[in-house]
Design a protein around this motif. Structure first.
Motif, short mmCIF file in Angstrom:
data_model
loop_
_atom_site.label_atom_id
_atom_site.label_comp_id
_atom_site.label_asym_id
_atom_site.label_seq_id
_atom_site.Cartn_x
_atom_site.Cartn_y
_atom_site.Cartn_z
N ASN A 102 15.54 46.36 -81.27
CA ASN A 102 14.75 45.19 -80.87
C ASN A 102 13.34 45.19 -81.46
N VAL A 103 12.77 46.37 -81.66
CA VAL A 103 11.39 46.45 -82.16
C VAL A 103 11.29 47.52 -83.24
N GLU A 104 10.24 47.43 -84.05
CA GLU A 104 10.04 48.37 -85.16
C GLU A 104 9.41 49.68 -84.71
N GLU A 105 8.68 49.66 -83.61
CA GLU A 105 7.98 50.86 -83.14
C GLU A 105 7.78 50.78 -81.64
N ALA A 106 7.64 51.94 -81.01
CA ALA A 106 7.48 51.96 -79.55
C ALA A 106 6.89 53.28 -79.10
N ILE A 107 6.27 53.22 -77.93
CA ILE A 107 5.82 54.41 -77.21
C ILE A 107 6.87 54.70 -76.14
N MET A 143 -3.74 46.26 -75.49
CA MET A 143 -2.60 47.03 -75.99
C MET A 143 -1.54 46.07 -76.53
N GLN A 144 -1.01 46.38 -77.72
CA GLN A 144 -0.02 45.53 -78.36
C GLN A 144 1.36 46.17 -78.49
N THR A 145 1.44 47.48 -78.34
CA THR A 145 2.68 48.22 -78.62
C THR A 145 3.63 48.20 -77.43
N PRO A 146 4.92 47.97 -77.65
CA PRO A 146 5.91 48.05 -76.56
C PRO A 146 6.03 49.47 -76.04
N VAL A 147 6.35 49.58 -74.77
CA VAL A 147 6.61 50.88 -74.15
C VAL A 147 8.05 50.93 -73.69
N ALA A 148 8.73 52.02 -73.99
CA ALA A 148 10.08 52.27 -73.48
C ALA A 148 9.98 53.28 -72.34
N PHE A 149 10.55 52.94 -71.20
CA PHE A 149 10.44 53.76 -70.00
C PHE A 149 11.85 54.18 -69.58
N ILE A 150 12.11 55.49 -69.57
CA ILE A 150 13.42 56.03 -69.25
C ILE A 150 13.42 56.53 -67.81
N ILE A 151 14.27 55.95 -66.97
CA ILE A 151 14.29 56.30 -65.55
C ILE A 151 15.71 56.67 -65.12
N ASP A 155 4.50 55.34 -93.73
CA ASP A 155 4.46 56.68 -94.33
C ASP A 155 5.65 57.49 -93.81
N SER A 156 6.69 57.58 -94.60
CA SER A 156 7.93 58.23 -94.16
C SER A 156 7.78 59.74 -93.99
N ARG A 157 6.64 60.30 -94.38
CA ARG A 157 6.42 61.73 -94.17
C ARG A 157 6.23 62.05 -92.68
N VAL A 158 5.86 61.05 -91.89
CA VAL A 158 5.62 61.25 -90.46
C VAL A 158 6.73 60.57 -89.66
N ALA A 159 7.35 61.31 -88.75
CA ALA A 159 8.46 60.77 -87.96
C ALA A 159 8.11 60.51 -86.51
N SER A 160 7.14 61.25 -85.97
CA SER A 160 6.85 61.11 -84.55
C SER A 160 5.39 61.41 -84.24
N ILE A 161 4.95 60.87 -83.12
CA ILE A 161 3.61 61.11 -82.60
C ILE A 161 3.79 61.64 -81.18
N SER A 162 3.36 62.84 -80.93
CA SER A 162 3.55 63.45 -79.61
C SER A 162 2.28 63.35 -78.78
N GLY A 163 2.46 63.32 -77.46
CA GLY A 163 1.33 63.39 -76.55
C GLY A 163 1.10 64.79 -76.03
N SER A 164 2.07 65.68 -76.29
CA SER A 164 2.01 67.04 -75.75
C SER A 164 1.40 68.02 -76.73
N PRO A 184 -3.81 54.45 -76.51
CA PRO A 184 -4.52 54.08 -77.74
C PRO A 184 -4.36 55.11 -78.85
N PHE A 185 -4.17 56.39 -78.49
CA PHE A 185 -3.92 57.42 -79.49
C PHE A 185 -2.64 57.11 -80.26
N CYS A 186 -1.56 56.84 -79.52
CA CYS A 186 -0.28 56.52 -80.15
C CYS A 186 -0.39 55.21 -80.94
N GLU A 187 -1.03 54.23 -80.34
CA GLU A 187 -1.08 52.91 -80.97
C GLU A 187 -1.81 52.96 -82.31
#
Length: 304
Positions: free
Chosen positions: A90-95, A1-9, A121-130, A109-112
């Motif tokens: 800090n980063v260009e993209e994140a989960i 896995m290469q993508t940073p993860v942001a965790f909100i607690i 592709d500016s037509r897409v703004a978000s990737i959901s897991g739900s 891996p789906f998000c990544e």
């Protein structure tokens, strides 16, 4: 896995631990941790916040942990939005995961893969897991496009988040010129979202941020990606929840999760799935009679 993860607690170690374990299995190279501070008037909350933050100290894989811990309570809206601002500075993209959204292992891996595919592709703004279609299969592909951007486990890019504005300064113009009619094309949906956006616009510090994110995506004509199977289970409903404290049984509580199959099958076109979006509007975003009555009473009081 290469993508940073942001965790909100915040203050729920029992749910945080479960999400943390899922992140630990994925082993992201960078972990951004966003935490709010306890409310002084809430006895015992400081101890819960401390216990929750202590879980982050258990990182035992090769990972750069970057913390953004508030010293004062900012509230859900400001803490989450300012934290995501910080991540994308800090980063260009994140989960992004909150402390009550437990992901299936294939969520990462789906998000990544899709962060990479739609990076420019500016037509897409978000990737959901739900996925809130409750068994209705909307596509034979691995995902479909939607006007909605569910935020219980999601991913995005700096290029998309830059349009976020917690104060929704463009709302009066969007409302006055009737642009929601062009986006939603259903008078009931337009009425629902007009009332909601107006309420958020009048009270931007009411602990809300995700509706402002939806607004930001809509006024850029952006689409969200929705997986064909649900990859996120929200375990945070109950008395400890910030927003969902009701004891009523909700179909969105502890939704089952299902593995995403790889290799992904990408849609050959980029059009929002109207049937899926209509179902979402009529189920997730529905206005009850009680809400209508409350709004009318509020308007009467305001007029007097």
């Amino acid at each position: 896995m290469q993508t940073p993860v942001a965790f909100i607690i915040f203050k729920r170690p029992h749910t945080t631990e479960k999400v943390f374990e899922a992140i630990r299995q994925a082993k992201p190279p960078k972990l951004f941790v966003i935490a709010d501070a306890a409310r002084p008037e809430r006895p015992g909350e400081a101890e819960k916040c401390e216990a929750t933050r202590a879980i982050i100290e258990r990182v035992d894989w090769n990972c750069e942990v970057i913390k953004n811990y508030s010293d004062t309570n900012l509230g859900c809206g400001k803490r989450v939005s300012s934290g995501i601002n910080w991540v994308f500075s800090n980063v260009e993209e994140a989960i992004i995961l909150e402390d009550d959204c437990v992901p299936h292992p294939t969520f990462f891996p789906f998000c990544e893969e899709l962060l990479d595919k739609y990076r420019y592709d500016s037509r897409v703004a978000s990737i959901s897991g739900s996925n809130y279609q409750f068994g209705h299969r909307r596509t034979n592909d691995s995902y479909y496009f939607s006007i909605y951007n569910h935020c219980w486990g999601w991913a995005s890019w700096r290029r998309a988040w830059q349009h976020f504005d917690i104060d929704m300064k463009l709302w009066p113009q969007i409302q006055a010129e009737g642009y929601l009619n062009d986006i939603l094309r259903d008078y009931k949906a337009v009425k629902y979202w007009s009332n909601l956006f107006q309420s958020v616009f009048e009270n931007p510090s009411d602990g809300i941020w995700d509706f402002q994110w939806t607004f930001a995506c809509w006024i850029q004509s952006s689409l969200g990606i929705i997986p064909k199977t649900n990859l996120i289970s929200n375990i945070g409903f109950g008395l400890e929840s910030t927003h969902f404290t009701s004891k009523k049984v909700s179909p969105y509580i502890n939704m089952p999760i299902e593995a995403m199959q790889f290799p992904l099958k990408h849609p050959p076109f980029m059009v929002s799935n109207v049937n899926a979006d209509n179902f979402t509007q009529k189920t997730l975003f529905k206005q009850t009679l009680l809400q209508v009555i409350k709004q009318r009473i509020k308007k009467i009081i305001k007029a007097n």
